[in-house]
Design an enzyme around this catalytic site. Structure first.
Site, short mmCIF file in Angstrom:
data_model
loop_
_atom_site.label_atom_id
_atom_site.label_comp_id
_atom_site.label_asym_id
_atom_site.label_seq_id
_atom_site.Cartn_x
_atom_site.Cartn_y
_atom_site.Cartn_z
N LYS A 15 -14.18 19.33 8.87
CA LYS A 15 -14.35 19.77 10.26
C LYS A 15 -15.21 21.03 10.37
O LYS A 15 -15.94 21.18 11.33
CB LYS A 15 -12.99 19.97 10.95
CG LYS A 15 -12.10 21.00 10.29
CD LYS A 15 -10.73 21.00 10.93
CE LYS A 15 -9.85 22.13 10.41
NZ LYS A 15 -9.66 22.12 8.95
N ARG A 90 -3.63 25.71 15.69
CA ARG A 90 -2.90 25.09 14.57
C ARG A 90 -1.42 24.93 14.86
O ARG A 90 -0.70 24.38 14.03
CB ARG A 90 -3.05 25.97 13.33
CG ARG A 90 -4.14 25.54 12.37
CD ARG A 90 -4.16 26.55 11.24
NE ARG A 90 -4.68 26.04 10.02
CZ ARG A 90 -5.97 26.12 9.66
NH1 ARG A 90 -6.85 26.64 10.47
NH2 ARG A 90 -6.37 25.67 8.48
N ARG A 158 -12.08 28.67 -3.66
CA ARG A 158 -11.31 29.50 -2.74
C ARG A 158 -9.90 29.64 -3.30
O ARG A 158 -9.35 28.67 -3.81
CB ARG A 158 -11.24 28.80 -1.37
CG ARG A 158 -11.98 29.53 -0.29
CD ARG A 158 -12.15 28.66 0.93
NE ARG A 158 -10.89 28.35 1.60
CZ ARG A 158 -10.82 27.70 2.76
NH1 ARG A 158 -11.92 27.33 3.36
NH2 ARG A 158 -9.66 27.44 3.32
N ARG A 169 -0.59 23.70 1.99
CA ARG A 169 -1.36 23.65 3.24
C ARG A 169 -1.22 22.29 3.91
O ARG A 169 -1.13 22.19 5.13
CB ARG A 169 -2.84 23.96 2.96
CG ARG A 169 -3.09 25.46 2.82
CD ARG A 169 -4.37 25.74 2.08
NE ARG A 169 -5.56 25.28 2.75
CZ ARG A 169 -6.71 25.00 2.12
NH1 ARG A 169 -6.79 25.14 0.81
NH2 ARG A 169 -7.75 24.61 2.78
P1 ADP Z 1 -8.64 24.77 6.04
O1 ADP Z 1 -9.61 24.29 5.00
O2 ADP Z 1 -7.21 24.74 5.59
O3 ADP Z 1 -8.83 24.13 7.36
P2 ADP Z 1 -9.34 27.41 7.14
O4 ADP Z 1 -10.51 28.07 6.54
O5 ADP Z 1 -9.46 26.85 8.52
O6 ADP Z 1 -8.89 26.31 6.10
O7 ADP Z 1 -8.09 28.42 7.15
C1 ADP Z 1 -7.67 29.09 5.98
C2 ADP Z 1 -6.33 29.80 6.22
O8 ADP Z 1 -6.47 30.77 7.29
C3 ADP Z 1 -5.18 28.92 6.66
O9 ADP Z 1 -4.54 28.28 5.57
C4 ADP Z 1 -4.26 29.96 7.34
O10 ADP Z 1 -3.60 30.76 6.39
C5 ADP Z 1 -5.26 30.85 8.06
N1 ADP Z 1 -5.54 30.40 9.44
C6 ADP Z 1 -6.74 29.98 9.94
N2 ADP Z 1 -6.63 29.63 11.24
C7 ADP Z 1 -5.35 29.82 11.59
C8 ADP Z 1 -4.60 29.64 12.79
N3 ADP Z 1 -5.17 29.15 13.91
N4 ADP Z 1 -3.28 29.93 12.79
C9 ADP Z 1 -2.69 30.42 11.69
N5 ADP Z 1 -3.31 30.62 10.52
C10 ADP Z 1 -4.64 30.33 10.46
#
Ligand code: ADP
Length: 219
Positions: A15, A90, A158, A169
């Site tokens: 995404k 989320r 990462r 996750r």
């Molecule tokens: P992913 O590949 O899991 O979609 P992201 O880069 O979007 O990874 O997010 C990495 C981390 O940042 C999440 O696992 C969470 O810890 C935190 N995070 C990002 N966006 C949110 C959100 N909207 N609410 C809570 N935590 C978030």
């Protein structure tokens, strides 16, 4: 009138890649909450210090912090034409808060796209994903490069792409984020795309379904 898109999907669905491309092609602001948090952690800001443990463990950062980050970002001038959100909302609470923000803005439809990929494919993708240790740019999934194509920085995994953290996750995605899809499902602007296809096919399907959803919302 603006166009506002939420790119939903589990970790590894692609995404972020699609959100970046779509926003660039349509001249919209892309907001990735994961990138904002990783920058804050790198810069050692107060938000970064609170978020670090959660992000490293694959847990969610608290709703209040995330909503404030997005609210402030959307209030800036460059968000006026619309946005593509990656990583937010989320939780159902975040989704409700975004609805309130959208009512206040009153600027164009909110299109929600769910990028679907089977779990075994997600695990496979995350195991090989590499990002730049310097600027955070994602490396080409099929390339064998050792350095970043943008800044020449070293490519690393990462911290939260570690196998155990990935499983955590995915678990949290099921418990906290899947209900967000239920929250949006009945809307006339909700769409799903098969994210297990080649990126350019996902891209072209996304382009047409977002345009069509936009038209449907205005009809
Ligand atoms: P992913 O590949 O899991 O979609 P992201 O880069 O979007 O990874 O997010 C990495 C981390 O940042 C999440 O696992 C969470 O810890 C935190 N995070 C990002 N966006 C949110 C959100 N909207 N609410 C809570 N935590 C978030």
């Amino acid at each position: 009138m603006g166009l506002n898109v939420i790119m939903m999907g589990p970790p590894g669905a692609g995404k972020g890649t699609q959100a970046t491309r779509f926003a660039r092609e349509r001249g919209l602001l892309k907001i990735s909450t994961g990138d904002i948090l990783r920058d804050a952690i790198k810069d050692g800001t107060p938000v970064g210090m609170v978020a670090k443990t959660k992000v490293d463990r694959g847990e969610l950062v608290d709703d209040a912090t995330m909503i404030e980050i997005v609210r402030l970002r959307l209030a800036r001038q460059d968000a006026l034409c619309g946005f593509v959100l990656d990583g937010f909302p989320r939780t159902v609470f975040q989704a409700r808060s975004l609805d309130t923000i959208m009512e206040e803005r009153g600027n164009g439809p909110l299109v929600i796209v769910d990028v679907r990929v089977p779990e075994d494919e997600l695990v496979r993708r995350l195991a090989i994903r590499r990002i730049c240790s310097n600027c955070g740019t994602g490396a080409d999934a099929f390339g064998s490069a050792k350095t970043c194509r943008k800044c020449g920085g070293r490519l690393v995994q990462r911290v939260d792409d570690d196998k155990d953290v990935v499983l955590q996750r995915l678990k949290i995605y099921e418990s906290s984020t899947r209900p967000v899809l239920e929250y949006y499902k009945a809307r006339p602007t909700f769409r799903t795309v098969n994210g297990a296809q080649a990126p350019e096919i996902v891209a072209s399907e996304l382009d047409s379904m977002i345009d069509e959803a936009c038209k449907a919302s205005l009809a």
